[in-house]
Write a protein that holds these residues in place. Structure first.
Motif, PDB file in Angstrom:
ATOM      1  N   VAL A  19      44.771  52.279  28.614  1.00 49.02           N
ATOM      2  CA  VAL A  19      44.819  50.977  29.288  1.00 49.02           C
ATOM      3  C   VAL A  19      43.545  50.824  30.113  1.00 49.02           C
ATOM      4  O   VAL A  19      43.207  51.700  30.920  1.00 49.02           O
ATOM      5  CB  VAL A  19      46.076  50.855  30.184  1.00 49.02           C
ATOM      6  N   ILE A  20      42.834  49.727  29.863  1.00 54.90           N
ATOM      7  CA  ILE A  20      41.533  49.496  30.490  1.00 54.90           C
ATOM      8  C   ILE A  20      41.716  48.438  31.580  1.00 54.90           C
ATOM      9  O   ILE A  20      42.014  47.284  31.280  1.00 54.90           O
ATOM     10  CB  ILE A  20      40.529  48.970  29.436  1.00 54.90           C
ATOM     11  N   LEU A  21      41.552  48.853  32.826  1.00 53.92           N
ATOM     12  CA  LEU A  21      41.869  47.955  33.935  1.00 53.92           C
ATOM     13  C   LEU A  21      40.623  47.223  34.460  1.00 53.92           C
ATOM     14  O   LEU A  21      39.848  47.778  35.237  1.00 53.92           O
ATOM     15  CB  LEU A  21      42.539  48.737  35.065  1.00 53.92           C
ATOM     16  N   GLY A  22      40.424  46.010  34.011  1.00 57.65           N
ATOM     17  CA  GLY A  22      39.368  45.156  34.568  1.00 57.65           C
ATOM     18  C   GLY A  22      38.029  45.273  33.871  1.00 57.65           C
ATOM     19  O   GLY A  22      37.874  45.956  32.857  1.00 57.65           O
ATOM     20  N   LYS A  68      31.356  45.160  26.749  1.00 55.07           N
ATOM     21  CA  LYS A  68      31.416  43.744  27.087  1.00 55.07           C
ATOM     22  C   LYS A  68      32.344  43.484  28.270  1.00 55.07           C
ATOM     23  O   LYS A  68      33.214  44.303  28.575  1.00 55.07           O
ATOM     24  CB  LYS A  68      31.821  42.887  25.890  1.00 55.07           C
ATOM     25  N   ARG A  69      32.129  42.358  28.920  1.00 55.06           N
ATOM     26  CA  ARG A  69      32.965  41.939  30.034  1.00 55.06           C
ATOM     27  C   ARG A  69      33.722  40.688  29.617  1.00 55.06           C
ATOM     28  O   ARG A  69      33.565  40.220  28.503  1.00 55.06           O
ATOM     29  CB  ARG A  69      32.103  41.628  31.264  1.00 55.06           C
ATOM     30  N   GLY A  70      34.486  40.127  30.543  1.00 55.78           N
ATOM     31  CA  GLY A  70      35.233  38.906  30.238  1.00 55.78           C
ATOM     32  C   GLY A  70      36.701  39.232  30.077  1.00 55.78           C
ATOM     33  O   GLY A  70      37.326  38.970  29.055  1.00 55.78           O
ATOM     34  N   ILE A  71      37.266  39.829  31.127  1.00 54.26           N
ATOM     35  CA  ILE A  71      38.636  40.340  31.058  1.00 54.26           C
ATOM     36  C   ILE A  71      39.642  39.224  30.758  1.00 54.26           C
ATOM     37  O   ILE A  71      40.665  39.460  30.122  1.00 54.26           O
ATOM     38  CB  ILE A  71      39.002  41.109  32.366  1.00 54.26           C
ATOM     39  N   THR A  72      39.345  37.995  31.177  1.00 54.44           N
ATOM     40  CA  THR A  72      40.275  36.895  30.934  1.00 54.44           C
ATOM     41  C   THR A  72      40.471  36.666  29.436  1.00 54.44           C
ATOM     42  O   THR A  72      41.568  36.335  28.981  1.00 54.44           O
ATOM     43  CB  THR A  72      39.760  35.608  31.615  1.00 54.44           C
ATOM     44  N   ARG A  73      39.400  36.867  28.667  1.00 49.02           N
ATOM     45  CA  ARG A  73      39.511  36.738  27.214  1.00 49.02           C
ATOM     46  C   ARG A  73      39.948  38.044  26.549  1.00 49.02           C
ATOM     47  O   ARG A  73      40.649  38.036  25.546  1.00 49.02           O
ATOM     48  CB  ARG A  73      38.176  36.296  26.608  1.00 49.02           C
ATOM     49  N   LEU A  74      39.528  39.162  27.123  1.00 46.41           N
ATOM     50  CA  LEU A  74      39.788  40.459  26.466  1.00 46.41           C
ATOM     51  C   LEU A  74      41.219  40.945  26.670  1.00 46.41           C
ATOM     52  O   LEU A  74      41.776  41.654  25.832  1.00 46.41           O
ATOM     53  CB  LEU A  74      38.815  41.517  26.998  1.00 46.41           C
ATOM     54  N   ARG A  75      41.805  40.574  27.786  1.00 47.81           N
ATOM     55  CA  ARG A  75      43.113  41.127  28.145  1.00 47.81           C
ATOM     56  C   ARG A  75      44.175  40.787  27.084  1.00 47.81           C
ATOM     57  O   ARG A  75      44.134  39.719  26.467  1.00 47.81           O
ATOM     58  CB  ARG A  75      43.577  40.634  29.517  1.00 47.81           C
ATOM     59  N   GLY A  76      45.060  41.730  26.887  1.00 49.72           N
ATOM     60  CA  GLY A  76      46.162  41.481  25.966  1.00 49.72           C
ATOM     61  C   GLY A  76      45.803  41.674  24.501  1.00 49.72           C
ATOM     62  O   GLY A  76      46.676  41.612  23.641  1.00 49.72           O
ATOM     63  N   PRO A 131      43.015  46.187  27.109  1.00 45.39           N
ATOM     64  CA  PRO A 131      42.451  45.683  28.372  1.00 45.39           C
ATOM     65  C   PRO A 131      43.487  44.838  29.118  1.00 45.39           C
ATOM     66  O   PRO A 131      44.214  44.056  28.500  1.00 45.39           O
ATOM     67  CB  PRO A 131      41.261  44.811  27.933  1.00 45.39           C
ATOM     68  N   MET A 132      43.531  45.039  30.425  1.00 41.55           N
ATOM     69  CA  MET A 132      44.440  44.250  31.291  1.00 41.55           C
ATOM     70  C   MET A 132      43.689  43.837  32.547  1.00 41.55           C
ATOM     71  O   MET A 132      42.690  44.450  32.903  1.00 41.55           O
ATOM     72  CB  MET A 132      45.622  45.125  31.741  1.00 41.55           C
ATOM     73  N   PHE A 133      44.225  42.845  33.256  1.00 41.14           N
ATOM     74  CA  PHE A 133      43.669  42.538  34.568  1.00 41.14           C
ATOM     75  C   PHE A 133      43.789  43.762  35.469  1.00 41.14           C
ATOM     76  O   PHE A 133      44.791  44.489  35.431  1.00 41.14           O
ATOM     77  CB  PHE A 133      44.429  41.384  35.230  1.00 41.14           C
ATOM     78  N   HIS A 134      42.783  43.962  36.293  1.00 41.67           N
ATOM     79  CA  HIS A 134      42.850  45.019  37.305  1.00 41.67           C
ATOM     80  C   HIS A 134      43.849  44.595  38.383  1.00 41.67           C
ATOM     81  O   HIS A 134      43.882  43.416  38.762  1.00 41.67           O
ATOM     82  CB  HIS A 134      41.452  45.197  37.911  1.00 41.67           C
ATOM     83  N   PRO A 135      44.665  45.522  38.890  1.00 44.00           N
ATOM     84  CA  PRO A 135      45.636  45.117  39.921  1.00 44.00           C
ATOM     85  C   PRO A 135      44.993  44.479  41.161  1.00 44.00           C
ATOM     86  O   PRO A 135      45.625  43.654  41.827  1.00 44.00           O
ATOM     87  CB  PRO A 135      46.370  46.408  40.277  1.00 44.00           C
ATOM     88  N   SER A 136      43.746  44.819  41.472  1.00 46.06           N
ATOM     89  CA  SER A 136      43.116  44.167  42.637  1.00 46.06           C
ATOM     90  C   SER A 136      42.898  42.677  42.364  1.00 46.06           C
ATOM     91  O   SER A 136      42.963  41.853  43.272  1.00 46.06           O
ATOM     92  CB  SER A 136      41.789  44.851  43.001  1.00 46.06           C
ATOM     93  N   GLN A 137      42.680  42.342  41.097  1.00 43.33           N
ATOM     94  CA  GLN A 137      42.534  40.931  40.730  1.00 43.33           C
ATOM     95  C   GLN A 137      43.885  40.217  40.850  1.00 43.33           C
ATOM     96  O   GLN A 137      43.954  39.041  41.229  1.00 43.33           O
ATOM     97  CB  GLN A 137      42.021  40.876  39.286  1.00 43.33           C
ATOM     98  N   LEU A 177      48.055  35.289  38.050  1.00 43.43           N
ATOM     99  CA  LEU A 177      47.699  36.048  36.839  1.00 43.43           C
ATOM    100  C   LEU A 177      48.760  37.083  36.466  1.00 43.43           C
ATOM    101  O   LEU A 177      48.677  37.718  35.417  1.00 43.43           O
ATOM    102  CB  LEU A 177      46.351  36.760  37.029  1.00 43.43           C
ATOM    103  N   LYS A 178      49.751  37.251  37.349  1.00 46.09           N
ATOM    104  CA  LYS A 178      50.777  38.268  37.075  1.00 46.09           C
ATOM    105  C   LYS A 178      51.578  37.971  35.811  1.00 46.09           C
ATOM    106  O   LYS A 178      52.116  38.888  35.189  1.00 46.09           O
ATOM    107  CB  LYS A 178      51.722  38.409  38.270  1.00 46.09           C
ATOM    108  N   ARG A 179      51.666  36.700  35.442  1.00 46.11           N
ATOM    109  CA  ARG A 179      52.352  36.336  34.199  1.00 46.11           C
ATOM    110  C   ARG A 179      51.720  37.029  32.993  1.00 46.11           C
ATOM    111  O   ARG A 179      52.396  37.623  32.164  1.00 46.11           O
ATOM    112  CB  ARG A 179      52.228  34.831  33.987  1.00 46.11           C
ATOM    113  N   GLU A 180      50.390  36.927  32.926  1.00 40.16           N
ATOM    114  CA  GLU A 180      49.674  37.570  31.813  1.00 40.16           C
ATOM    115  C   GLU A 180      49.800  39.086  31.904  1.00 40.16           C
ATOM    116  O   GLU A 180      49.956  39.770  30.898  1.00 40.16           O
ATOM    117  CB  GLU A 180      48.187  37.194  31.819  1.00 40.16           C
TER     118      GLU A 180
END
Ligand code: URA
Length: 199
Positions: free
Chosen positions: A135-138, A148-156, A168-174, A181-184
């Motif tokens: 699991v890749i956090l952020g 690459k970056r762009g977690i909003t597109r990469l996540r899930g 890839p998932m959102f980092h908990p600090s985000q 963003l907790k829904r995603e």
């Protein structure tokens, strides 16, 4: 010789978690080490099915020498608990590390040079841990592991790291900053749970 090559050679020579930790502790080429109090290597159970990779230690982690112990870590623990995982859960443990083992000054964002220099150690760490799922956090670990970056597109979106399925998932600090963003994040946790059930 450039530092990335030195890091690669040092990392490859480490045959165990202890050796990798010792090698990191003796690695003098990363400036972050000078400003940090402690090396933050890992937590949880080595050999767990799931390996989580965060960004870098914050103040609390720097003091404790353990990843994800502050407020962000508490949220991470809750997220894991929601799908019956936990770093100390004997029957369903996880293993946790960060791309950077030292706290950047004032928690500044990791620089591309820092990530590139520490990546060989992270890759070796993954090989030694041999998780079933990563699991890749952020963004920082995405940068280091996927280039690459762009977690909003990469996540899930399941991808591969070192030949292993990686999510890839959102980092908990985000998530602390933007609770919407907790829904995603929940959807991604369920995807992780399903993968573990089917795997
Ligand atoms: N954020 C991270 O990415 N890692 C930690 O260990 C703590 C906060």
């Amino acid at each position: 010789e450039d530092v990335v090559a030195i890091a690669e050679r040092a990392a490859k020579a480490a045959e165990s978690f202890n050796e990798l930790r010792t090698t990191l502790a003796a690695f003098e080429h990363c400036d972050l080490k000078k400003g940090a109090r402690n090396l933050v290597f890992s937590d949880g159970i080595a050999g767990a099915r799931v390996m989580l990779i965060g960004e870098s230690p914050d103040r609390e982690e720097d003091v404790a020498g353990k990843p994800f112990v502050g407020r962000t870590g508490q949220l991470l623990d809750k997220m894991l608990e929601a799908i019956q995982l936990g770093r100390d859960r004997e029957e369903a443990p996880v293993y946790i590390t960060n791309v950077l083992p030292w706290r950047p000054p004032q928690n500044r964002d990791p620089k591309p040079e820092d990530l590139a220099m520490m990546k060989p150690f992270l890759m070796r760490h993954i090989e030694l841990a041999a998780p079933e799922v990563i699991v890749i956090l952020g963004n920082s670990p995405c940068q280091a592991l996927l280039g690459k970056r762009g977690i909003t597109r990469l996540r899930g979106q399941w991808t591969q790291v070192a030949g292993r399925p990686a999510l890839p998932m959102f980092h908990p600090s985000q998530l602390l900053k933007s609770p919407a963003l907790k829904r995603e994040a929940w959807a991604d946790l369920l995807s992780l749970k399903a993968r573990l059930r089917d795997g």
